[in-house]
Design an enzyme around this catalytic site. Structure first.
Site, PDB file in Angstrom:
ATOM      1  N   CYS A 154      37.856  25.811  36.993  1.00 18.46           N
ATOM      2  CA  CYS A 154      37.317  27.187  36.445  1.00 18.46           C
ATOM      3  C   CYS A 154      37.246  27.503  35.042  1.00 18.46           C
ATOM      4  CB  CYS A 154      38.612  28.179  36.967  1.00 18.46           C
ATOM      5  SG  CYS A 154      39.074  28.034  38.574  1.00 18.46           S
ATOM      6  N   HIS A 187      41.673  35.033  31.521  1.00 17.59           N
ATOM      7  CA  HIS A 187      41.359  34.149  32.633  1.00 17.59           C
ATOM      8  C   HIS A 187      41.570  35.243  33.931  1.00 17.59           C
ATOM      9  CE1 HIS A 187      40.083  31.124  35.247  1.00 17.59           C
ATOM     10  NE2 HIS A 187      41.281  30.982  35.837  1.00 17.59           N
ATOM     11  N   GLU A 205      49.770  33.532  32.485  1.00 21.50           N
ATOM     12  CA  GLU A 205      48.857  33.588  31.421  1.00 21.50           C
ATOM     13  C   GLU A 205      49.648  34.695  30.496  1.00 21.50           C
ATOM     14  OE1 GLU A 205      44.046  34.508  30.430  1.00 21.50           O
ATOM     15  OE2 GLU A 205      44.831  34.828  32.411  1.00 21.50           O
ATOM     16  N   LYS A 247      37.104  39.637  35.616  1.00 28.88           N
ATOM     17  CA  LYS A 247      37.057  39.111  36.937  1.00 28.88           C
ATOM     18  C   LYS A 247      37.557  40.517  37.972  1.00 28.88           C
ATOM     19  CE  LYS A 247      38.140  34.449  36.452  1.00 28.88           C
ATOM     20  NZ  LYS A 247      38.062  34.359  34.971  1.00 28.88           N
ATOM     21  N   HIS A 291      35.733  36.044  40.774  1.00 21.22           N
ATOM     22  CA  HIS A 291      35.848  34.694  40.181  1.00 21.22           C
ATOM     23  C   HIS A 291      34.842  33.823  40.333  1.00 21.22           C
ATOM     24  CE1 HIS A 291      37.459  31.132  38.071  1.00 21.22           C
ATOM     25  NE2 HIS A 291      38.817  31.343  38.935  1.00 21.22           N
ATOM     26  N   PHE A 296      41.938  24.804  38.013  1.00 19.31           N
ATOM     27  CA  PHE A 296      42.721  23.768  38.907  1.00 19.31           C
ATOM     28  C   PHE A 296      42.745  22.400  38.399  1.00 19.31           C
ATOM     29  CE2 PHE A 296      41.859  25.884  43.194  1.00 19.31           C
ATOM     30  CZ  PHE A 296      42.844  26.968  42.802  1.00 19.31           C
TER      31      PHE A 296
END
Length: 412
Positions: free
Chosen positions: A162, A301, A312, A334, A339, A398
């Site tokens: 991501c 994010h 976050e 998002k 996403h 990830f």
């Protein structure tokens, strides 16, 4: 130590397939979510994705070529050539080896692989397409964009889940800042929405299983239950400031800092201490020569998963300190686009740049229920007209990949 500015942008997204359509959709709080009953079996848990609609590559790619490049590459070419049109030049005055393409992808041609694997299973290896490998590999967006533009400088693909396109933009920024390039096309693309991909993410409990189009992607909301898989592309033209100024370019914003760290913690879960994510944020604003209280806005994010949004929030507090963290305005794009995986960072960097240019911060759409663990200002009441002199945009992938850009209002 040269200045780096953004002079062109292009978008393919679930809420618009041009920059103007996309930004209008953002300002209108338009969402790109739709049901996936046409591609999944009736008893499948996941009901919603964020797909690109009404996309045709005809403006930039002829039909024969389109059949030989994967959908994520088509997105990359179209968004990048739109960005080139937007910046108003082909940079013919610049040495081709000082013009680069750095373009991210998280997964690449997954759906094509499934199609060709089925051919292989049913008819054997001789029936696999001769174009399969060059269509599937993740670097082919960067490669094809360079072929279309004649840019012969640094040309590579960043693949950090991501964070892929945030790393791409950050590396392009550094190449120009440090004198290796004068211009770079940077961004990321992704197109892998299918039952197979949805199944993989769903089995690891990452996706929302909501069937409510208004409450499926709800970052920082107490009732969030996973992200919505999307597809799309964002592409930015990064240019050395003196060159842009000399040609009279329209400048959207300036990139001033970049932070990149690794959690060294877990395959998929972010470190709950958020030490590395906080370090990436701090690196970005420190390189920009700013202090925590100088940051007006953060494009988070904000995936709508429990672990990301809490982590976050913790990272922002650690990086800025409690006082500055409680004053900064945060949102998640998002909440409208879902996403976009390897394209997320580029699309969100475009939002951040336009927010600086227009002094506008969009609402985090769909938010209703406060979460005590997410207790900052997530811009939940509505869009805001506010001065945005300095902003951050975060992406956390990830594998523990953290990347942050510091984007500031352009000033001569």
């Amino acid at each position: 130590m040269r200045r780096v500015v953004i002079t062109g942008m292009g978008v393919v997204s679930p809420i618009g397939n041009t920059l103007d359509e996309f930004w209008s959709g953002i300002k209108a709080n338009k969402t790109g979510f739709s049901y996936v009953d046409d591609i999944v079996r009736p008893d499948f848990d996941v009901k919603i994705a964020a797909r690109v609609k009404d996309f045709t590559p005809d403006k930039y790619i002829d039909k024969k070529e389109a059949r030989r490049i994967d959908r994520f590459v088509q997105f990359g070419v179209c968004a990048s050539l739109e960005a080139m049109d937007d910046c108003g030049t082909r940079f013919d005055d610049v040495d081709p080896f000082r013009k680069g393409v750095i373009f991210g992808v998280g997964i690449g041609g997954l759906n094509l692989t499934l199609q060709e694997q089925q051919k292989y299973s049913e008819k054997g290896p001789d029936r696999i397409s001769v174009f399969y490998v060059p269509m599937m590999i993740g670097n082919m967006a960067a490669g094809t964009i360079s072929m279309k533009t004649g840019f012969k400088g640094d040309n590579f693909c960043t693949t950090t889940a991501c964070s892929s396109s945030t790393h791409a933009i950050g590396e392009a920024f550094r190449k120009i800042k440090d004198g290796y390039l004068d211009v770079c096309i940077a961004g990321g693309s992704e197109s892998c929405v299918s039952e197979f991909a949805l199944g993989g993410f769903n089995n690891m409990k990452a996706l929302s299983r909501s069937d409510d189009l208004e409450r499926c992607s709800i970052p920082f909301d107490a009732e969030r239950n996973g992200f919505v898989l999307g597809e799309g592309c964002g592409s930015l033209i990064l240019e050395e400031y003196e060159h842009a100024k000399a040609r009279g370019a329209e400048i959207y914003a300036e990139i001033k800092g970049y932070g990149a760290t690794g959690d060294a913690y877990h395959m998929t879960s972010p470190d709950p201490e958020a030490t590395a994510a906080a370090a990436a944020i701090k690196q970005a604003y420190t390189e920009a020569g700013l202090n925590p209280e100088d940051i007006d806005y953060i494009n988070a994010h904000g995936t709508s998963t429990h672990l990301n949004d809490v982590g976050e929030t913790t990272a922002i507090k650690k990086a800025l300190g409690e006082d500055a963290a409680r004053k900064v305005v945060i949102n998640s794009t998002k909440s409208m686009t879902g996403h976009l995986l390897g394209a997320a960072g580029a699309v969100e960097a475009i939002v951040t740049a336009l927010s600086c240019k227009e002094d506008f911060v969009h609402k985090t759409v769909g938010y209703k229920v406060p979460d005590p663990e997410c207790d900052l200002d997530y811009c939940t009441e509505g869009n805001r007209s506010m001065t945005v002199n300095a902003a951050l945009t975060n992406n956390l992938g990830f594998g523990g990949h953290n990347a942050t850009l510091c984007i500031v209002k352009y000033k001569d």
